[in-house]
Design a protein around this motif. Structure first.
Motif, PDB file in Angstrom:
ATOM      1  N   ARG A 210     -27.783 -26.363   3.742  1.00  0.00           N
ATOM      2  CA  ARG A 210     -28.671 -25.547   2.901  1.00  0.00           C
ATOM      3  C   ARG A 210     -29.381 -26.402   1.863  1.00  0.00           C
ATOM      4  O   ARG A 210     -30.566 -26.196   1.569  1.00  0.00           O
ATOM      5  N   LEU A 211     -28.648 -27.371   1.294  1.00  0.00           N
ATOM      6  CA  LEU A 211     -29.255 -28.240   0.290  1.00  0.00           C
ATOM      7  C   LEU A 211     -30.341 -29.113   0.920  1.00  0.00           C
ATOM      8  O   LEU A 211     -31.427 -29.281   0.348  1.00  0.00           O
ATOM      9  N   SER A 212     -30.071 -29.654   2.111  1.00  0.00           N
ATOM     10  CA  SER A 212     -31.083 -30.472   2.798  1.00  0.00           C
ATOM     11  C   SER A 212     -32.321 -29.645   3.118  1.00  0.00           C
ATOM     12  O   SER A 212     -33.459 -30.097   2.932  1.00  0.00           O
ATOM     13  N   ALA A 229     -32.033 -37.479   2.037  1.00  0.00           N
ATOM     14  CA  ALA A 229     -31.109 -38.585   2.288  1.00  0.00           C
ATOM     15  C   ALA A 229     -30.408 -39.015   1.004  1.00  0.00           C
ATOM     16  O   ALA A 229     -29.217 -39.333   1.010  1.00  0.00           O
ATOM     17  N   LEU A 230     -31.137 -39.026  -0.102  1.00  0.00           N
ATOM     18  CA  LEU A 230     -30.533 -39.414  -1.373  1.00  0.00           C
ATOM     19  C   LEU A 230     -29.506 -38.406  -1.844  1.00  0.00           C
ATOM     20  O   LEU A 230     -28.506 -38.759  -2.484  1.00  0.00           O
ATOM     21  N   LEU A 254     -31.858 -47.944   1.087  1.00  0.00           N
ATOM     22  CA  LEU A 254     -32.035 -46.811   0.182  1.00  0.00           C
ATOM     23  C   LEU A 254     -31.777 -45.489   0.884  1.00  0.00           C
ATOM     24  O   LEU A 254     -31.522 -44.471   0.216  1.00  0.00           O
ATOM     25  N   LEU A 255     -31.858 -45.466   2.205  1.00  0.00           N
ATOM     26  CA  LEU A 255     -31.694 -44.226   2.962  1.00  0.00           C
ATOM     27  C   LEU A 255     -30.242 -43.959   3.311  1.00  0.00           C
ATOM     28  O   LEU A 255     -29.916 -42.884   3.814  1.00  0.00           O
ATOM     29  N   THR A 308     -22.176 -35.814   1.118  1.00  0.00           N
ATOM     30  CA  THR A 308     -23.044 -36.611   1.991  1.00  0.00           C
ATOM     31  C   THR A 308     -22.393 -36.955   3.327  1.00  0.00           C
ATOM     32  O   THR A 308     -22.919 -37.779   4.068  1.00  0.00           O
ATOM     33  N   GLY A 309     -21.273 -36.333   3.654  1.00  0.00           N
ATOM     34  CA  GLY A 309     -20.685 -36.511   4.970  1.00  0.00           C
ATOM     35  C   GLY A 309     -19.636 -37.586   5.075  1.00  0.00           C
ATOM     36  O   GLY A 309     -19.132 -37.839   6.169  1.00  0.00           O
TER      37      GLY A 309
END
Length: 721
Positions: A210-212, A229-230, A254-255, A308-309
């Motif tokens: 949901r956030l993504s 991604a951040l 950075l990703l 972030t998994g």
């Protein structure tokens, strides 16, 4: 030696994760259980012998601990591979089945949704017959076929084409079969609509999903994918062109949520908590506010990692952050190589297979290079605190950032070349702008925008985030377009890579003048890698796709090769850009079903013949073409009379060898599969790889045949690996 080890006594503990990792790497390098047991016993014997004969010296203890740690690492990854063992699909099939959704990963840039499923109940194949599926499979769905209610925990029913996790297409390519084995994935494939949701997910797509989705809807284009991604580690919404530009510019780190992102989250949390609590004089006088802020920062690090998994670089960064916070709480120096070594040990104990992946290697190499550089006395004296004006302080900070970027790029280049066969050259310059922009502008603005969205006031900040990320993408494309921004090399020999890694560790972890000896293996490995010629012929494991190095560059056999095949063959062939087509080359003679080309290598001309369709070629013509050729390649089984002068890579041979790379000048033949390799993901491929046509004679012809030059010079030797 004892005097040297005494001088380096503070650094000895740093070699513990190196020894542990060496044992893990040894398990991947050795072929079978007999070799693994032998290595464990031999390392244990070395450790015991060192303790028995060392008379209490430091050198004996170092050897003993290192040998026993290596033996423990080998046993650890072996046990891990057995513990995660799960059934693997043996052949491609089309199946209809019900499954529970374990994970949903939107890939907006590719208009796909990747779903990890746990099949339940009965499974039928295309003919309606019962079929056994592995307990975990991964399927890609078109966005249009992904129904509402698809989320973690949902029950669905679908039809999908599944296949076993593929081995590397050619030597040096990505080994998804190994990754799938440790992830418990037994099959992968493509799902077909309609997908029926029998039980919707209770929580929808989950907090992360949901956030993504909210972030990508708040921003346009790849900027939304980078912002997602951040925040969540989801990179599926980044366009392929933009993703490639980030890689070429050296900004791909950075990703991936790692040290930079965890540090920003922890620092912001501690700063806010400290400032808010300090508003109360009673708390400021009676409570250790830094300790409270450190606890809050630890909570932020753990929460961010879970959100972030919990990927390997994120876990590593979280562990390092917790160690730093613990050091601050007890009044010790925070960022040291010891903290990094402890983090590496924790990750290797929990996930020993992570050592073989580029994520672990890139993460730890970058941090080790940074810390080792800034622990050097001369660097500390040059860039440490000085009594000077703002302009000189800013110039010194920029110089420190530039030097750090150059050192990090140099440390990461061998790893990038080994895994991805390419490395960026201008990443250090690009990161001078990209890192501060991401850390001090994008991430704080994004966090503030998400908070203000709770009261629907985040739109102005999202506009600022959009402008900042557009600037970042503009920088990536600018740097990527500079001539020579990326250097591409063919697959690097394992020995060359090991020499460079060993030399780099020797330089980074020691402190006395003996550290300079690390330049010897480092330069040797680099020279070996640079001197390794690109293969002249690449053949995928199914025999369908062939890449030949012609005078104009790399040329592909089939005009309809997909993007993945073209990219894989180009990367492993040391080519930047798109390969050409063999049918367009002046030295090639191609029909719809057959191609013949002559190439010059090693002071002689070689003739290569390859079939390019499944339609039969007249047997007499095919046998005549084989007799005039040095190498024949086909995805079909060739007739018995087809005997080229050197190699016959047909269906039956390629089932045993997998993908093949041939260097004609040296006669070197490298294959994906080896008959003695008993790693579990290779054993699962053995029933498919080692089957052969009944009554087929000469299936070992590829290994019995001598290099053509041997027939002219009996003293020469063909090199096979």
């Amino acid at each position: 030696m004892e005097r040297w080890l005494e001088a380096e006594r503070d650094q000895l503990i740093l070699w513990l994760p190196v020894a542990l990792g060496a044992g893990i790497a040894l398990w991947f390098a050795l072929p079978d259980a007999t070799a693994w047991r032998t290595a464990i016993l031999l390392l244990s014997a070395i450790g015991c012998a060192a303790l028995a004969t060392g008379r209490g010296g430091r050198a004996a203890r170092v050897i003993a601990i290192g040998a026993l740690a290596a033996a423990a690492g080998l046993a650890l990854v072996w046990a891990r591979a057995d513990r995660v063992a799960a059934p693997v699909l043996q052949r491609p099939t089309v199946a209809t089945f019900a499954a529970q959704v374990e994970r949903v990963e939107p890939l907006a840039a590719r208009a796909l949704v990747r779903v990890t499923l746990l099949p339940v109940g009965s499974v039928t194949d295309a003919r309606g017959e019962a079929l056994d599926l592995p307990p975990r499979v991964r399927v890609n769905l078109a966005e249009a076929d992904a129904p509402k209610g698809l989320g973690e925990g949902a029950m669905i029913r679908l039809r999908a084409r599944l296949m076993p996790p593929p081995l590397p297409a050619v030597p040096g390519a990505y080994d998804f079969a190994r990754v799938a084995w440790f992830a418990g994935l037994g099959a992968t494939g493509r799902g077909f609509g309609p997908v029926v949701v029998t039980t919707p997910a209770d929580g929808g797509s989950g907090l992360r999903g949901r956030l993504s989705a909210h972030i990508t809807h708040s921003l346009d284009g790849s900027a939304g994918g980078i912002a997602a991604a951040l925040a969540t580690g989801d990179i599926g919404a980044i366009g392929e062109d933009d993703s490639e530009a980030m890689r070429r510019a050296g900004l791909a780190h950075l990703l991936s949520v790692s040290g930079l992102h965890i540090t920003a989250a922890v620092t912001a949390t501690m700063l806010i908590v400290m400032r808010l609590l300090a508003l109360s004089p009673w708390l400021a006088l009676r409570v250790r506010l830094p300790l409270v802020a450190a606890v809050a920062g630890a909570g932020a690090a753990i929460g961010y990692t879970l959100l972030t998994g919990a990927q390997v670089p994120t876990i590593r960064s979280c562990v390092a952050a917790l160690l730093v916070l613990a050091a601050l709480a007890i009044g010790r120096q925070a960022v040291t190589l010891r903290a990094l070594a402890m983090g590496a040990v924790i990750v290797l104990l929990a996930l020993p297979e992570a050592l073989a992946g580029p994520s672990f290697q890139l993460s730890f190499a970058a941090i080790a290079a940074i810390v080792a550089l800034h622990e050097h006395p001369r660097i500390t004296a040059l860039f440490g605190p000085h009594e000077e004006g703002a302009a000189r302080r800013l110039a010194r900070a920029l110089g420190s950032l530039l030097l750090t970027g150059i050192v990090v790029e140099a440390a990461l280049m061998p790893i990038a070349v080994y895994h991805f066969h390419r490395a960026g050259l201008y990443g250090a310059v690009a990161n001078i702008v990209a890192i501060p922009l991401t850390t001090f502008v994008v991430m704080p603005l994004e966090a503030a925008a998400l908070l203000l969205d709770a009261v629907e006031l985040g739109a102005p900040l999202w506009w600022l985030v959009q402008q900042a990320l557009d600037l970042l993408l503009w920088l990536a494309h600018l740097v990527a377009a500079v001539p020579g921004a990326v250097r591409s090399l063919p697959a690097m020999p394992d020995g060359a890579y090991a020499a460079m890694v060993g030399g780099g560790l020797w330089i980074a972890l020691w402190r006395t003048r003996w550290r300079r000896l690390g330049l010897v293996p480092l330069l040797f490995g680099a020279s070996w890698a640079l001197a390794t010629p690109a293969p002249d012929l690449l053949v995928t494991g199914d025999g369908r796709h062939v890449a030949v190095r012609t005078a104009a560059g790399l040329a592909l056999l089939r005009d309809r090769a997909g993007d993945y095949v073209r990219d894989t063959l180009a990367e492993n062939g040391g080519l930047i850009g798109e390969p050409s087509w063999l049918s367009d080359q002046p030295d090639a003679r191609c029909s719809r079903d057959l191609c013949m080309t002559d190439i010059t290598a090693g002071a002689r001309t070689w003739r290569i013949v390859a079939t390019r369709s499944l339609y039969p070629v007249p047997t007499a013509a095919l046998i005549a073409a084989c007799r005039s050729a040095d190498i024949v390649v086909s995805e079909r089984g060739l007739p018995r009379g087809c005997m080229p002068r050197w190699l016959r890579l047909d269906r039956w041979t390629l089932q045993r060898t997998g993908g093949v790379a041939v260097t004609l000048g040296t006669g070197r033949v490298t294959t994906v599969l080896s008959p003695g390799d008993r790693h579990p993901w290779r054993v699962q491929a053995a029933p498919r790889a080692f089957t052969h046509r009944p009554g087929f004679r000469g299936r070992d012809h590829v290994w019995r045949a001598r290099h053509p030059d041997e027939r002219q010079d009996p003293g020469s030797q063909a090199q096979h690996s």
